[in-house]
Design a protein around this motif. Structure first.
Motif, PDB file in Angstrom:
ATOM      1  N   GLN A   1      -5.365  67.084 101.826  1.00 13.01           N
ATOM      2  CA  GLN A   1      -6.441  66.085 101.798  1.00 13.01           C
ATOM      3  C   GLN A   1      -6.687  65.442 103.158  1.00 13.01           C
ATOM      4  OE1 GLN A   1      -3.956  66.124  99.199  1.00 13.01           O
ATOM      5  NE2 GLN A   1      -5.492  67.386  98.175  1.00 13.01           N
ATOM      6  N   ASP A   2      -5.830  65.698 104.135  1.00 10.74           N
ATOM      7  CA  ASP A   2      -5.917  64.998 105.419  1.00 10.74           C
ATOM      8  C   ASP A   2      -5.812  66.022 106.549  1.00 10.74           C
ATOM      9  OD1 ASP A   2      -5.497  63.491 107.745  1.00 10.74           O
ATOM     10  OD2 ASP A   2      -4.386  61.928 106.680  1.00 10.74           O
TER      11      ASP A   2
ATOM     12  N   GLN B   1       0.413  65.613 100.750  1.00  8.85           N
ATOM     13  CA  GLN B   1      -1.020  65.333 100.859  1.00  8.85           C
ATOM     14  C   GLN B   1      -1.663  65.886 102.128  1.00  8.85           C
ATOM     15  OE1 GLN B   1      -2.494  64.018  98.117  1.00  8.85           O
ATOM     16  NE2 GLN B   1      -0.406  64.187  97.320  1.00  8.85           N
TER      17      GLN B   1
END
Length: 435
Positions: A6-7, A3
């Motif tokens: 997304q970060d 992820q």
């Protein structure tokens, strides 16, 4: 690495760790291989037979300081195109010479040779280590990485009153690092490297067994977020670990476009012109693609059809407008940090971008929700080049050049914006996904 797309802050933290783990191209290749193997990619050995490519198959192959990795989408076949993100793992600096140990006026020093085109003055008065690989008599590779053991000392202003009026450095006399003062025991660079192997490998190596070295100096200062809001990222080797890590994160997190193969091609020796077996001008990518298409049962005609529908995004760092030297940039095209990764354009094909490449890059950035901007050189300041034109020439594949804007490119410590670094990874993911 889950992820990260997304970060942004998690991405920057992971990227910082990747830089620390990659003080040389050989370490970068090893770090990439470790992440890929831990994420379900199968390592392929060049001397072995390779399994046929099938839907969802994932693999990689390492050649010295270069790595090529791939992930097949659903429904791949003999005429499936490849979407290649091309980068490089090396950076300009200094390489250890043979018989490196010497003394001068009571100082122990190491002989080094300039690698590529570094900003030499940026390497002065920094805490430096040695990193790379050594090869022993049995032909085995051993990664080496020391702590801060060296320094290229600058001459004091008291001894050169004109230093601030124009510093001139002789590439032989003025860049040899000091390791310490001479004593009864003496200082041996190879002993330092042998101890580095021992620290990483319980078996270690005997210094007398080291018969070859591919070792560079590296800046031991860790990357850091700086700036009033922490929006800037100061780090060694942003050219071009920034693109390499962006491609790695994208390959791990995104599903390839159906009927296509996503490929990360991280070459070595770009800073020297790429004319090596692991460089973009060498046979590495061509050989891997031929083996992949052979595994899909492709004929020569099938492969030609597949490559005609393929793309390479050549991702390498570029230049942000420098506020202290504005005249060095085009007067109207003014790329700036924080406004997105750049489309790099040159009429003389130092970059491979054309109108179709510009359209592809715009689609990719729009799909990723990433801002983008253009870079073109001032006509009086010739630009460098990238693996883009080399890959287009070598493989015959459509290619576009892009990259994050930097200040102080080829310095021992370069500067980028965190949004651009993360934005390049998101755009790479959209490219792999077929946007």
């Amino acid at each position: 690495m889950a992820q990260l797309l997304q970060d942004r802050d998690a991405f920057i933290e992971e990227f910082s760790g990747f830089v620390v783990a990659s003080p040389s191209s050989y370490h970068a290749a090893a770090a990439i291989a470790q992440v890929l193997a831990g994420s379900g990619f199968t390592e392929h050995v060049e001397a072995d037979a390779w399994a046929a490519v099938s839907d969802g198959s994932r693999g990689f192959v390492v050649r010295d300081g270069a790595v090529i990795a791939w992930c097949a989408g659903e429904g791949v076949g003999a005429t499936s195109p490849v979407n290649i993100l091309g980068t490089h793992t090396d950076s300009p600096g200094f390489v250890l010479k043979p018989q490196p140990d010497f003394t001068a006026d009571g100082w122990a020093q190491a002989g080094v040779e300039v690698y590529g085109g570094p900003l030499i003055n940026s390497w002065l008065d920094r805490d430096l280590g040695f990193a790379g690989r050594v090869v022993t008599r049995d032909g085995a590779d051993h990664l080496v990485c020391t702590g801060a053991v060296a320094r290229i000392p600058q001459l004091a202003i008291h001894l050169d009153r004109e230093a601030n009026s124009g510093l001139t450095l002789d590439r032989q006399r003025h860049v040899q690092p000091v390791l310490g003062v001479t004593g009864e025991r003496g200082v041996s660079v190879l002993e330092i490297l042998a101890r580095s192997v021992e620290a990483a490998d319980a078996n270690g190596v005997d210094v007398g067994d080291i018969v070859g070295t591919d070792v560079r100096l590296f800046d031991t200062q860790a990357p850091a977020r700086i700036g009033v809001g922490g929006e800037l990222f100061a780090s060694p080797r942003l050219d071009n670990l920034s693109s390499t890590f962006a491609g790695l994160a994208a390959l791990l997190e995104v599903e390839p476009a159906p009927g296509a193969i996503a490929v990360l091609a991280a070459f070595d020796h770009e800073e020297l012109g790429s004319d090596t077996r692991s460089g973009a001008s060498g046979p590495f990518l061509d050989e891997v693609l031929r083996r992949l298409y052979a595994g899909l049962g492709a004929t020569t005609d099938d492969t030609a059809r597949a490559l005609s529908g393929s793309w390479c995004v050549s991702a390498d760092a570029g230049h942000s407008v420098h506020p202290n030297y504005p005249e060095k940039h085009d007067p109207r095209v003014r790329p700036l940090m924080g406004r997105g990764p750049m489309l790099k354009i040159n009429a003389n094909q130092r970059y491979a971008s054309d109108a179709h490449g510009a359209a592809l890059w715009r689609r990719v950035c729009d799909a990723a929700g990433v801002a983008t901007q253009s870079f073109v050189s001032n006509n009086t300041v010739p630009c460098g080049s990238t693996i883009g034109p080399l890959t287009a020439t070598r493989i015959g594949i459509r290619t576009v050049d892009v990259g994050v804007p930097l200040l102080s490119m080829h310095s021992a410590r370069e500067l980028a914006h965190v949004d651009d670094l993360h934005g390049l990874a998101r755009a790479a993911a959209a490219f792999f996904a077929g946007s």
